[in-house]
Design a protein around this motif. Structure first.
Motif, PDB file in Angstrom:
ATOM      1  N   ASN A  94       0.830  -1.217   0.000  1.00 48.76           N
ATOM      2  CA  ASN A  94       0.000   0.000   0.000  1.00 48.76           C
ATOM      3  C   ASN A  94       0.858   1.257   0.000  1.00 48.76           C
ATOM      4  O   ASN A  94       0.473   2.288   0.549  1.00 48.76           O
ATOM      5  N   TYR A 138      -6.140  17.756  -0.369  1.00 45.28           N
ATOM      6  CA  TYR A 138      -4.795  18.259  -0.107  1.00 45.28           C
ATOM      7  C   TYR A 138      -4.471  19.610  -0.741  1.00 45.28           C
ATOM      8  O   TYR A 138      -3.611  20.321  -0.240  1.00 45.28           O
ATOM      9  N   ARG A 172      15.051  10.005  -1.832  1.00 43.63           N
ATOM     10  CA  ARG A 172      16.076  10.924  -1.334  1.00 43.63           C
ATOM     11  C   ARG A 172      16.360  10.638   0.128  1.00 43.63           C
ATOM     12  O   ARG A 172      15.600   9.937   0.796  1.00 43.63           O
ATOM     13  N   LEU A 174      17.401  12.398   4.069  1.00 44.60           N
ATOM     14  CA  LEU A 174      16.650  13.321   4.919  1.00 44.60           C
ATOM     15  C   LEU A 174      16.850  14.791   4.559  1.00 44.60           C
ATOM     16  O   LEU A 174      15.981  15.620   4.831  1.00 44.60           O
ATOM     17  N   ASP A 175      17.973  15.134   3.958  1.00 48.96           N
ATOM     18  CA  ASP A 175      18.209  16.558   3.722  1.00 48.96           C
ATOM     19  C   ASP A 175      17.326  17.084   2.591  1.00 48.96           C
ATOM     20  O   ASP A 175      16.710  16.321   1.850  1.00 48.96           O
ATOM     21  N   ALA A 176      17.273  18.403   2.483  1.00 50.21           N
ATOM     22  CA  ALA A 176      16.338  19.024   1.541  1.00 50.21           C
ATOM     23  C   ALA A 176      16.786  18.867   0.095  1.00 50.21           C
ATOM     24  O   ALA A 176      15.983  18.941  -0.814  1.00 50.21           O
ATOM     25  N   ALA A 191      -3.045   6.688  -2.904  1.00 52.24           N
ATOM     26  CA  ALA A 191      -2.183   7.834  -3.184  1.00 52.24           C
ATOM     27  C   ALA A 191      -1.602   8.460  -1.912  1.00 52.24           C
ATOM     28  O   ALA A 191      -2.347   9.025  -1.104  1.00 52.24           O
ATOM     29  N   PRO A 192      -0.279   8.383  -1.720  1.00 52.80           N
ATOM     30  CA  PRO A 192       0.344   8.999  -0.529  1.00 52.80           C
ATOM     31  C   PRO A 192       0.583  10.480  -0.792  1.00 52.80           C
ATOM     32  O   PRO A 192       1.713  10.930  -0.958  1.00 52.80           O
ATOM     33  N   ARG A 193      -0.524  11.216  -0.803  1.00 48.76           N
ATOM     34  CA  ARG A 193      -0.465  12.623  -1.231  1.00 48.76           C
ATOM     35  C   ARG A 193       0.338  13.498  -0.257  1.00 48.76           C
ATOM     36  O   ARG A 193       0.730  14.620  -0.601  1.00 48.76           O
ATOM     37  N   HIS A 194       0.578  12.971   0.954  1.00 42.90           N
ATOM     38  CA  HIS A 194       1.423  13.707   1.903  1.00 42.90           C
ATOM     39  C   HIS A 194       2.860  13.797   1.403  1.00 42.90           C
ATOM     40  O   HIS A 194       3.648  14.577   1.923  1.00 42.90           O
ATOM     41  N   LEU A 195       3.215  12.981   0.403  1.00 42.50           N
ATOM     42  CA  LEU A 195       4.553  13.096  -0.202  1.00 42.50           C
ATOM     43  C   LEU A 195       4.607  14.227  -1.226  1.00 42.50           C
ATOM     44  O   LEU A 195       5.695  14.658  -1.614  1.00 42.50           O
ATOM     45  N   ARG A 197       5.042  17.598  -2.912  1.00 42.51           N
ATOM     46  CA  ARG A 197       5.873  18.748  -2.532  1.00 42.51           C
ATOM     47  C   ARG A 197       7.004  18.371  -1.568  1.00 42.51           C
ATOM     48  O   ARG A 197       7.681  19.258  -1.036  1.00 42.51           O
ATOM     49  N   ASN A 198       7.173  17.085  -1.337  1.00 38.10           N
ATOM     50  CA  ASN A 198       8.288  16.634  -0.497  1.00 38.10           C
ATOM     51  C   ASN A 198       9.283  15.768  -1.250  1.00 38.10           C
ATOM     52  O   ASN A 198      10.342  15.448  -0.717  1.00 38.10           O
ATOM     53  N   VAL A 199       8.894  15.357  -2.437  1.00 34.16           N
ATOM     54  CA  VAL A 199       9.745  14.488  -3.240  1.00 34.16           C
ATOM     55  C   VAL A 199       9.600  14.946  -4.687  1.00 34.16           C
ATOM     56  O   VAL A 199       8.552  15.469  -5.079  1.00 34.16           O
TER      57      VAL A 199
ATOM     58  N   TYR B 165      -8.341   1.169   1.333  1.00 32.21           N
ATOM     59  CA  TYR B 165      -7.451   0.007   1.180  1.00 32.21           C
ATOM     60  C   TYR B 165      -7.725  -1.006   2.300  1.00 32.21           C
ATOM     61  O   TYR B 165      -7.796  -0.642   3.473  1.00 32.21           O
ATOM     62  N   HIS B 190      -5.849   2.221  -4.946  1.00 31.91           N
ATOM     63  CA  HIS B 190      -6.381   3.528  -4.554  1.00 31.91           C
ATOM     64  C   HIS B 190      -7.880   3.396  -4.279  1.00 31.91           C
ATOM     65  O   HIS B 190      -8.619   2.829  -5.080  1.00 31.91           O
ATOM     66  N   LYS B 277       9.476  18.082   4.462  1.00 29.94           N
ATOM     67  CA  LYS B 277       9.858  19.493   4.408  1.00 29.94           C
ATOM     68  C   LYS B 277       8.634  20.393   4.354  1.00 29.94           C
ATOM     69  O   LYS B 277       8.658  21.525   4.837  1.00 29.94           O
ATOM     70  N   ALA B 280       1.751  18.222   4.880  1.00 29.68           N
ATOM     71  CA  ALA B 280       0.528  18.532   4.138  1.00 29.68           C
ATOM     72  C   ALA B 280      -0.437  19.389   4.962  1.00 29.68           C
ATOM     73  O   ALA B 280      -1.121  20.252   4.423  1.00 29.68           O
ATOM     74  N   ASN B 287      -5.893   7.615   4.130  1.00 23.47           N
ATOM     75  CA  ASN B 287      -4.475   7.657   4.490  1.00 23.47           C
ATOM     76  C   ASN B 287      -4.243   7.619   5.996  1.00 23.47           C
ATOM     77  O   ASN B 287      -3.099   7.633   6.443  1.00 23.47           O
TER      78      ASN B 287
END
Lengths: 298, 298
Positions: A94, A138, A172, A174-176, A191-195, A197-199, B165, B190, B277, B280, B287
């Motif tokens: 998942n 989101y 990636r 931990l660093d930015a 969908a792991p939408r919390h990712l 803008r982070n990846v 899920y 999803h 970083k 959300a 989720n």
């Protein structure tokens, strides 16, 4: 009277059929059947990756408009043969399938390292955007741009790719700063939408995602395989443009900026199939299919 | 002064730690570590199914509060041994795994047939409901009730289980009557929320979903296996209460009506881990994890 009647019948039919259409959209198979060649676009061979597994080929359409630095890195890595002989090292239920160097024995080619984050982008002046009408948990706005699920905020002046099923991202640390592209992952769950803008997302699997999603889950933390679990080898990753035409996958993707795609969205919001007793009347970004098909031989 | 100082330091620490908490919630592992026994509940053995596969056990918590007729049917089918020797007959990528009778040779036990739809329910007068604050694409309100993801509409006076899920539903034919429970499916992609209010959901996989989600995809329409593809057998389905204590899975599930679970939601809305970083600040119903763990030996 006879003339009037002959005139009225077609009108009534038009009104009836229009009413029926308004009440019940076409089903997805009917929309695909009714589509014309201009509703489809070929993949750009320069931005298409083939991940060759022992079980078959995964085709990825890359998104240089959103992650130019990462895509350039991935092309360099691919052309240097870096991925050939690596493996799927992580399979988290998942969540994601991820490939990389299982033994950390493959040095990166010269000039390849971490790159600046490409987690979102300034909204371009001219941006194709087919907005969805039903909102999003989101982001202020979601929709499609050039065949990709995107989210955007006019307040932030930013647009970003959304972590829907089948989207491809760059692992990636931990660093930015972002990863080099040497480790990529594919979303294989909700969908792991919390990712977002982070990846850096770099593209989307357009064919063969099931070759990655159906692998045994890794039993170490975060779904990594343990030393005794046998990861699936990556035979090679190649760029379509580098291969003879006969060895290329001959796919085309439905355009997302057409009335046909708008009709598809409507069909998926209000499912016309007899199975559905209470059509949702809404749709989540990641539930909209982006059809892919084999191109007809010329 | 000495006394005042000794008093002030703890106060400052409390204020500091409170500020830190407000800015950065605890991570999920820390929340689990800080939890007390009262934050957890055991599974009810009378409403727990064990799906025994050659690869291990899938544990399902059934939801009689939402689908009493279907759950009763499933118990009857289970106790009649109906499922033993059937198979996973459908494995559709990014959608569902479904089991049933691959050869249509197993007659249903006497008294078992289609039942009235239990696609939604009238909101009960007393209903545990932990609401999520970030909205939902499909429903006016979403949250958790007795450990299950639910959606509701006070305008419609209705509440229904949501197709996240791992949720378990009952396959049915085209008519509005529902299936008997002889074919159940598990969501492995999803969240297909467009199925909400169109199918009876009867529970949730609390352990072992990866034994179903990692199976090879079926290559016939809708992910059904073809005659030449080998479906995974179902050794048996049993009710926990019918088994000796020593053979039961000893699991407990985090309660969803506690401040601890509220803290978990907050932690997942604003991920405190260094990796993130741009947290959300929002979360989608599907989720939110509902933690499950082995019960400590008494």
């Amino acid at each position: 009277m006879d003339h009037n009647f002959r005139f009225l019948i077609p009108c009534a039919l038009i009104i009836l059929s229009h009413t029926a259409l308004a009440a019940k959209p076409l089903s997805m198979p009917d929309i695909l059947k009714a589509s014309s060649p201009s509703d489809w676009r070929p993949l750009d061979p320069n931005n298409t990756l083939y991940v060759e597994l022992p079980t078959g080929r995964v085709v990825i359409e890359m998104a240089p408009a959103f992650a130019p630095l990462h895509v350039a890195n991935i092309k360099t890595l691919t052309r240097a043969g870096y991925f050939n002989g690596l493996a799927v090292i992580r399979e988290q239920d998942n969540y994601v399938a991820q490939w990389g160097d299982p033994d950390n024995r493959h040095p990166l080619p010269p000039g390849i390292g971490k790159v600046a984050p490409e987690f979102d982008a300034v909204i371009p002046a001219q941006m194709a955007f087919t907005a969805l009408p039903d909102g999003d948990v989101y982001a202020p706005e979601v929709g499609f741009s050039n065949g990709l699920p995107v989210a955007r905020s006019t307040a932030l002046h930013k647009v970003w790719l959304a972590h829907c099923y089948g989207m491809v991202g760059v692992g990636r640390d931990l660093d930015a700063e972002s990863g080099s592209g040497a480790e990529m992952y594919v979303v294989i769950g909700h969908a792991p939408r919390h990712l977002d803008r982070n990846v850096a997302l770099v593209g989307r699997v357009v064919k063969g995602v099931e070759l990655l999603s159906a692998l045994p889950r890794g039993s170490a933390a975060m779904g990594f395989y343990t030393k005794t679990e046998k990861p699936l080898p990556i035979k090679s990753i190649r760029i379509a443009a580098d291969m003879p035409a006969a060895e290329r996958s001959n796919l085309e993707v439905m355009r997302t900026d057409t009335p046909r795609f708008a009709a598809l969205i409507e069909s998926r919001r209000n499912r016309p199939e007899d199975f559905f007793k209470v059509p949702a009347g809404k749709i989540d970004l990641c539930n909209v299919p982006i059809p892919v098909r084999e191109r007809a031989a010329k």
